[in-house]
Motif scaffolding. Structure first.
Motif, PDB file in Angstrom:
ATOM      1  N   LYS A  69       0.833  -1.204   0.000  1.00 30.88           N
ATOM      2  CA  LYS A  69       0.000   0.000   0.000  1.00 30.88           C
ATOM      3  C   LYS A  69       0.871   1.260   0.000  1.00 30.88           C
ATOM      4  O   LYS A  69       0.390   2.354   0.304  1.00 30.88           O
ATOM      5  N   ALA A  70       2.158   1.099  -0.300  1.00 32.63           N
ATOM      6  CA  ALA A  70       3.054   2.253  -0.358  1.00 32.63           C
ATOM      7  C   ALA A  70       2.536   3.241  -1.398  1.00 32.63           C
ATOM      8  O   ALA A  70       2.078   2.847  -2.473  1.00 32.63           O
ATOM      9  N   ALA A  71       2.569   4.507  -1.034  1.00 37.71           N
ATOM     10  CA  ALA A  71       2.043   5.525  -1.943  1.00 37.71           C
ATOM     11  C   ALA A  71       3.003   6.712  -1.983  1.00 37.71           C
ATOM     12  O   ALA A  71       3.794   6.931  -1.063  1.00 37.71           O
ATOM     13  N   SER A  72       2.924   7.473  -3.038  1.00 37.44           N
ATOM     14  CA  SER A  72       3.726   8.692  -3.171  1.00 37.44           C
ATOM     15  C   SER A  72       2.800   9.833  -3.579  1.00 37.44           C
ATOM     16  O   SER A  72       1.751   9.615  -4.187  1.00 37.44           O
ATOM     17  N   ALA A  73       3.196  11.031  -3.197  1.00 37.43           N
ATOM     18  CA  ALA A  73       2.377  12.199  -3.517  1.00 37.43           C
ATOM     19  C   ALA A  73       3.208  13.228  -4.269  1.00 37.43           C
ATOM     20  O   ALA A  73       4.409  13.376  -4.029  1.00 37.43           O
ATOM     21  N   THR A  74       2.565  13.939  -5.161  1.00 37.45           N
ATOM     22  CA  THR A  74       3.228  14.994  -5.922  1.00 37.45           C
ATOM     23  C   THR A  74       2.424  16.282  -5.785  1.00 37.45           C
ATOM     24  O   THR A  74       1.214  16.260  -5.546  1.00 37.45           O
ATOM     25  N   ALA A 279       5.434   2.700  -6.832  1.00 37.21           N
ATOM     26  CA  ALA A 279       6.054   1.531  -7.465  1.00 37.21           C
ATOM     27  C   ALA A 279       7.532   1.431  -7.103  1.00 37.21           C
ATOM     28  O   ALA A 279       8.080   0.334  -6.979  1.00 37.21           O
ATOM     29  N   LYS A 280       8.183   2.570  -6.897  1.00 39.28           N
ATOM     30  CA  LYS A 280       9.606   2.573  -6.573  1.00 39.28           C
ATOM     31  C   LYS A 280       9.858   1.907  -5.223  1.00 39.28           C
ATOM     32  O   LYS A 280      10.789   1.111  -5.069  1.00 39.28           O
ATOM     33  N   ALA A 281       9.028   2.222  -4.235  1.00 40.07           N
ATOM     34  CA  ALA A 281       9.187   1.620  -2.912  1.00 40.07           C
ATOM     35  C   ALA A 281       8.912   0.120  -2.957  1.00 40.07           C
ATOM     36  O   ALA A 281       9.642  -0.678  -2.347  1.00 40.07           O
ATOM     37  N   MET A 282       7.874  -0.284  -3.684  1.00 37.67           N
ATOM     38  CA  MET A 282       7.565  -1.709  -3.800  1.00 37.67           C
ATOM     39  C   MET A 282       8.678  -2.450  -4.542  1.00 37.67           C
ATOM     40  O   MET A 282       9.061  -3.556  -4.154  1.00 37.67           O
TER      41      MET A 282
END
Length: 470
Positions: A69-74, A279-282
């Motif tokens: 469930k890792a997420a990133s914000a911009t 996707a980078k963290a996963m």
């Protein structure tokens, strides 16, 4: 004339005993060689145990829901609003308008000649509370008692500053030079409308309402008299997709679920915040898993290898337990989970090679990372038993079985340690026997040397008598 010749009867006892002991010590050297081999094997199993633990840790990461469930914000403009997403943030886009920033109440005194100027004496009483819209009005907070600060006679402006800072009253004091002199600046420790404060004074000069002595540092937020208020205590005001939200600080957590917003400036146009799967963290978690497995695979291969060119063997060459560990890991990696398109490591893009190592297929894994829910099902699904769960769940359980007290690694290590103890005891017994032999040989050859010396001396005396009578 009769002559009896004589020679020195001394012998090199130490050299003779040393040469004889070299022969006696051959069994000890054999034991020492055996011990060295056992210790090398124990060390090899220790390395395998460590590599298995690292792989287990990497697999355990893949069993956690937050990994998938890792997420990133911009942010469309981080100079106005910066966004950070944590695990579980819902993907989507949001419109943010910063109507106003949260601020701290700030007061400024009149100018003093210098920091060493005497201010006066008495008591400063600081009361925290809330201010109304636009900084009007003041409501004392009963849960935060008034702080009394004693100012001694002859105290300078700098000493007043230090006394306020030492009081822990929710207000900090600094001195600012503005070209006309030194001003005492009082600032609430935290931002928000609930961080306003009043300053009352009990002036030792008998008049607490004038602008002389300590009274000059009073501030009444209702009437606005006393020190000058240069900034009002206020909440931040933000519109999130048109909904106005107030916050005491400029760091907003929970306004958007699992997203932190850092407000930098008031906006003139909406700022777009985008939240997407990270996707980078996963990928980082998957790469760590691949590396941990490849490290283990190479380690076991090196420990069990025989090199015909150099005719050298690894410490565990021919060891069936080590080979069994490697085989069990490879069998687990070939496991198929479910019947969906991402039901094996190979389908995901993590491919098992002929040498037992894993390699990443970039195009396949990039496509797989677009479906984190399916990856979570493959790696982290919870079954009725660990053996029925996701691949990572099965690996964690399988490695745990290898490492527990009755597992292959522990049994192999325990067996080697038992052999080591036996060999060490045998070595100790043999060493005691060799010490006894060395002492016995030393006594025997020392006695022989003494006897030969006596005989040599007697012969020399006899030779002298015979020569004198001739």
């Amino acid at each position: 004339m009769t002559t009896i010749s004589s020679t020195s009867s001394n012998i090199d006892v130490a050299s003779i005993v040393s040469q004889l002991m070299q022969i006696e010590q051959r069994p000890l050297q054999t034991i020492q060689s055996t011990l060295s081999g056992i210790q090398t094997q124990i060390s090899s199993w220790g390395k395998i145990q460590s590599a298995l633990s690292s792989l287990q840790d990497a697999a355990r990461t893949l069993t956690r829901g937050e990994t998938w469930k890792a997420a990133s914000a911009t942010s469309s403009d981080e100079s106005y609003v910066k966004a950070t997403a944590s695990s579980g943030a819902v993907t989507g886009s949001y419109s943010i308008e910063v109507l106003s920033l949260a601020s701290r109440q700030t007061l400024a005194s009149s100018a003093y000649a210098s920091a060493d100027t005497a201010v006066g004496s008495g008591t400063l009483r600081i009361q925290l509370g809330s201010t109304g819209a636009g900084g009007t009005g003041f409501t004392p907070d009963p849960d935060r008692p008034e702080a009394s600060i004693t100012i001694a006679a002859g105290s300078t402006l700098a000493q007043v500053r230090d006394a306020i800072n030492a009081a822990g009253a929710g207000v900090t004091a600094t001195l600012v030079a503005d070209g006309t002199g030194q001003r005492l600046m009082l600032r609430s420790t935290d931002t928000g409308a609930a961080q306003a404060f009043a300053v009352a004074v009990d002036d030792d000069d008998g008049n607490s309402t004038d602008t002389n002595g300590l009274s000059a540092l009073a501030y009444d937020p209702v009437s606005g008299t006393g020190m000058q208020r240069t900034q009002t205590a206020s909440d931040a005001s933000v519109k999130v997709d048109g909904l106005t939200v107030a916050a005491a600080g400029n760091r907003l957590e929970g306004v958007i679920e699992n997203v932190t917003l850092e407000l930098k400036h008031e906006t003139t146009v909406p700022i777009d915040i985008g939240v997407a799967s990270d996707a980078k963290a996963m990928r980082g978690s998957l790469d760590a898993f691949v590396k941990a497995y490849n490290d283990l695979n190479k380690l076991i291969a090196d420990q069990t290898r025989y090199d015909p060119a150099t005719k050298t063997a690894g410490p565990l060459q021919g060891n069936q337990n080590a080979v069994r560990v490697q085989q069990q890991m490879r069998e687990l990696l070939r496991t198929t989970i479910g019947d969906g398109p991402l039901n094996s490591l190979n389908a995901i893009g993590i491919e098992l090679q002929r040498d037992g190592s894993l390699a990443v297929n970039e195009s396949k894994i990039t496509a797989a990372l677009a479906s984190p829910d399916k990856l979570q099902s493959f790696f982290a699904a919870v079954g009725a038993t660990p053996e029925e769960g996701g691949l990572a769940q099965r690996l964690v359980k399988g490695i745990g079985n290898l490492l527990d007290g009755t597992g292959t690694v522990s049994v192999a290590t325990d067996s080697l340690q038992a052999r080591q103890r036996s060999a060490e005891q045998q070595q100790e017994r043999l060493q005691r026997r060799l010490d006894d032999i060395q002492q016995r040989l030393t006594r025997q050859y020392s006695a022989l040397d003494a006897n030969l010396s006596t005989i040599s001396s007697s012969m020399a005396s006899l030779d002298g008598l015979l020569n004198s009578s001739s």
